[in-house]
Structure formats: C-alpha cells, structure tokens
Design a protein around this motif. Structure first.
Motif, short mmCIF file in Angstrom:
data_model
loop_
_atom_site.label_atom_id
_atom_site.label_comp_id
_atom_site.label_asym_id
_atom_site.label_seq_id
_atom_site.Cartn_x
_atom_site.Cartn_y
_atom_site.Cartn_z
N UNK A 240 0.80 -1.22 0.00
CA UNK A 240 0.00 0.00 0.00
C UNK A 240 0.82 1.27 0.00
N UNK A 241 2.14 1.15 0.21
CA UNK A 241 2.99 2.33 0.18
C UNK A 241 3.30 2.73 -1.26
N UNK A 242 3.76 3.96 -1.42
CA UNK A 242 4.08 4.48 -2.75
C UNK A 242 5.42 5.18 -2.71
N UNK A 243 6.04 5.30 -3.87
CA UNK A 243 7.33 5.99 -3.97
C UNK A 243 7.58 6.37 -5.42
N UNK A 244 8.56 7.23 -5.61
CA UNK A 244 8.93 7.65 -6.96
C UNK A 244 8.31 8.96 -7.39
N UNK A 245 7.55 9.60 -6.48
CA UNK A 245 6.83 10.80 -6.89
C UNK A 245 7.71 12.04 -6.98
N UNK A 246 8.81 12.08 -6.19
CA UNK A 246 9.61 13.30 -6.14
C UNK A 246 10.21 13.65 -7.50
N UNK A 247 10.73 12.66 -8.20
CA UNK A 247 11.34 12.93 -9.51
C UNK A 247 10.31 13.46 -10.50
N UNK A 248 9.06 13.02 -10.35
CA UNK A 248 8.01 13.49 -11.26
C UNK A 248 7.51 14.87 -10.87
N UNK A 249 7.39 15.12 -9.56
CA UNK A 249 6.94 16.44 -9.10
C UNK A 249 7.97 17.52 -9.40
N UNK A 250 9.25 17.18 -9.26
CA UNK A 250 10.31 18.18 -9.36
C UNK A 250 11.04 18.16 -10.69
N UNK A 251 10.72 17.18 -11.56
CA UNK A 251 11.45 17.01 -12.82
C UNK A 251 12.95 16.94 -12.56
N UNK A 252 13.32 16.11 -11.58
CA UNK A 252 14.72 15.94 -11.19
C UNK A 252 15.07 14.46 -11.21
N UNK A 253 16.38 14.14 -11.21
CA UNK A 253 16.78 12.73 -11.12
C UNK A 253 16.31 12.10 -9.80
N UNK A 254 16.32 10.78 -9.75
CA UNK A 254 15.90 10.07 -8.56
C UNK A 254 16.79 10.46 -7.37
N UNK A 255 16.14 10.79 -6.23
CA UNK A 255 16.87 11.25 -5.05
C UNK A 255 17.39 10.10 -4.19
N UNK A 256 16.89 8.89 -4.42
CA UNK A 256 17.32 7.72 -3.65
C UNK A 256 17.07 6.47 -4.47
N UNK A 257 17.73 5.40 -4.09
CA UNK A 257 17.46 4.11 -4.70
C UNK A 257 16.40 3.38 -3.90
N UNK A 258 15.59 2.57 -4.55
CA UNK A 258 14.63 1.71 -3.87
C UNK A 258 14.94 0.28 -4.28
N UNK A 259 15.14 -0.58 -3.28
CA UNK A 259 15.54 -1.96 -3.50
C UNK A 259 14.53 -2.90 -2.87
N UNK A 260 14.15 -3.96 -3.59
CA UNK A 260 13.25 -4.96 -3.04
C UNK A 260 13.95 -5.73 -1.93
N UNK A 261 13.28 -5.91 -0.79
CA UNK A 261 13.83 -6.70 0.31
C UNK A 261 13.14 -8.06 0.42
N UNK A 262 12.21 -8.32 -0.47
CA UNK A 262 11.57 -9.62 -0.62
C UNK A 262 11.06 -9.67 -2.06
N UNK A 263 10.47 -10.77 -2.45
CA UNK A 263 9.85 -10.79 -3.77
C UNK A 263 8.72 -9.77 -3.77
N UNK A 264 8.68 -8.92 -4.79
CA UNK A 264 7.74 -7.78 -4.83
C UNK A 264 6.93 -7.76 -6.11
N UNK A 265 5.70 -7.32 -5.94
CA UNK A 265 4.89 -6.93 -7.08
C UNK A 265 4.64 -5.43 -6.95
N UNK A 266 4.99 -4.70 -8.00
CA UNK A 266 4.84 -3.25 -8.04
C UNK A 266 3.90 -2.91 -9.18
N UNK A 267 3.05 -1.90 -8.99
CA UNK A 267 2.31 -1.35 -10.13
C UNK A 267 2.74 0.09 -10.32
#
Length: 300
Positions: A240-267
């Motif tokens: 239910x959490x979300x991420x990745x919005x900062x680069x879209x809001x600010x038109x800037x490169x990604x500010x951090x890396x996001x890494x899966x810590x288990x098998x993940x399904x993302x939409x």
C-alpha cells in the motif's frame, strides 16, 4: 536527522480483501457480429488519435483497433446537455475526443446532485453500467460543446469488457485501501486502475536507481522494499505504500534508490498519467517532500 526519523521510517502496511465481479456480469456474447458504420478516412484518423490517448484501449491489436474504429459512432453535445443520466440503463460507452464533461451524483433520492469529477479530451466513461449490467451510477453533462465517440454494448463487451473487468477487479480493493487515494472517488480510482502496469522484482533487485531520470510513480502491491541513499537505509515500504513521486513532481533525477527486500509486485503509473490522474493529490505529495528531506539530510 530530524526526530521523526531517529529510526528508519516504516509506513503502515495494509491488509485488504479482494472482491469479485460475477462471471455473469463479465460474460461476453459469443454471437456478437462486429458493427460497421461507414466513415471517411479523416474520421477514422480522428478516432485512432482519440483511442490512442485513452488508456482503457491500451494493448489492442490491429484487428481489435479496426473493430473499434468501425463500430463507434460520432455524437455531439452542446454545453449543458445530458449525455448519460443517473438511474437509467446503459447502452453505450463513450470516448471524449474534444471538450469537457462533468459528473454529477445524487447520493440520496430527491437530493441535490453533487459535482464529483470532470472528464477531459482523451477520457472515457460509461463503462460501469456495461461492466456490471447496472443502472447508470451518475449523470454526465457536457460542460462545453463536446465531440464523443459512442461504442455500443456489444462491441464493448466483445473487445474491452473482459480485460477491463479483470484489471479493475484485481486492483479495486487495493486502491481503495491506499491512504493516499482515500479522497478519490470510484471513477478516479477506476481511471488509475486502467493505467497501472505490473512489474515484479526479486529480493535485492533495484526498482529505482539514485541519480537516474524518473518517469514512473510506484505502488507496492506485494512484498517489502527499502529506500537507500549513499548506502544508508532511510525508509522502508510495505503493501500500500508508494514511492517515486519526487522525480516526477520536481522534474529531477531520482533522489534515492529503492531496492526490493523480498519478492515484490509493483504497479506503476507513467509520468503523463501521474500528472493527469493525481493532480488533485499534489498538495499531499508535496508535503511528503519535507519527510524525505529530513530522512536524507544526515547522509549528505
């Protein structure tokens, strides 16, 4: 680091129950014969452009696209005219080529209708009554002069019904339980469901890489993940959490890396859909920027 991030930030995880769409409501008429309404080439070109702007038609093959172009019929409405009326049976699905339309709902019998949504060029509506074989759930009026393409029930069921119903069934409960989306109505969440693209990651795989351009916004459907900057974990994510919005809001490169810590399904939602569908949530998303700033300040 700010006090609220004295420990790694973890967001509340969600549990949700998936409800189903009955087999009867999603059954396709196998006796369907494609409808062909003669059109000039310029009209076919206009339809193709309108269809390509609508994410509900994403993934159609050439034969399906031809069936849609042949079957739809142009309808024009003046400002203030009613296109569909709440409580009536539904016979058509509509694709808005030009103009804007307002969605009005009377929540109780004899109550004054409330404006709940506005459709713009490239949007589509009218599918709920056809998907669930139910009366129209809202009234849609032209708020400017409008050009629409109407698709009959038979074509909708044959081409779009099964895939649309399955996708919405898959994500309807999940989206309804995402805190960020609580203020959206069923139409707005359905529009989001239509554009979601699923991606799968194994534990240890990178979903987002710090410093890279950002073109997607993500929801975590299954599994866990964590955000890292300069090798330090600054936030953990659950269902239910979300991420990745900062680069879209600010038109800037990604500010951090996001890494899966288990098998993940993302939409994910692409940049254009993010701006179009989540515009009313930008204030909430911008407030999150201060949280991220606090979380990452100690690692600069």
């Amino acid at each position: 680091m700010g006090s609220m991030f004295s420990k790694v930030k973890r967001r509340r995880t969600l549990s949700f129950r998936r409800t189903g769409v009955s087999a009867e409501s999603t059954a396709v008429d196998t006796s369907y014969v494609p409808r062909v309404i003669p059109k000039a080439d310029n009209a076919k070109g206009r339809i193709r452009k309108a269809v390509e702007k609508s994410y509900i038609f994403k993934g159609l093959d050439k034969e399906q696209m031809k069936t849609v172009i042949d079957a739809v019929e142009e309808e024009r409405y003046r400002i203030g005219e009613v296109i569909i009326k709440q409580g009536e049976s539904g016979t058509n699905f509509y694709l808005l080529e030009a103009g804007t339309c307002e969605v009005w709902i009377s929540k109780e019998k004899n109550s004054s209708p409330e404006l709940v949504h506005t459709y713009h060029s490239g949007d589509s509506f009218g599918e709920l009554a056809l998907l669930y074989d139910a009366p129209r759930a809202a009234t849609v009026k032209a708020s400017t002069d409008c050009i629409l393409w109407a698709m009959d029930r038979g074509t909708f069921r044959a081409i779009l019904m099964t895939s649309t119903a399955k996708k919405r069934e898959l994500y309807e409960d999940f989206l309804a339980n995402v805190p960020l989306l609580k203020s959206l109505d069923i139409y707005e969440r359905s529009a989001i469901a239509d554009v979601l693209e699923a991606e799968y990651f194994k534990s240890g795989e990178s979903i987002i890489v710090e410093g890279m351009p950002g073109d997607k916004f993500y929801f975590l459907v299954e599994g866990t993940a964590e955000a890292k900057t300069r090798g330090q974990v600054v936030m953990k994510y659950g269902v239910g959490d979300y991420f990745g919005e900062l680069a879209l809001l600010n038109d800037e490169p990604r500010a951090a890396s996001v890494v899966a810590t288990s098998e993940c399904k993302i939409v994910s939602i692409d940049r254009e859909s993010f701006k179009r569908l989540l515009g009313k949530l930008e204030d909430i998303l911008h407030r999150r920027k201060s949280e991220y700033a606090s979380a990452t300040s100690s690692y600069k």
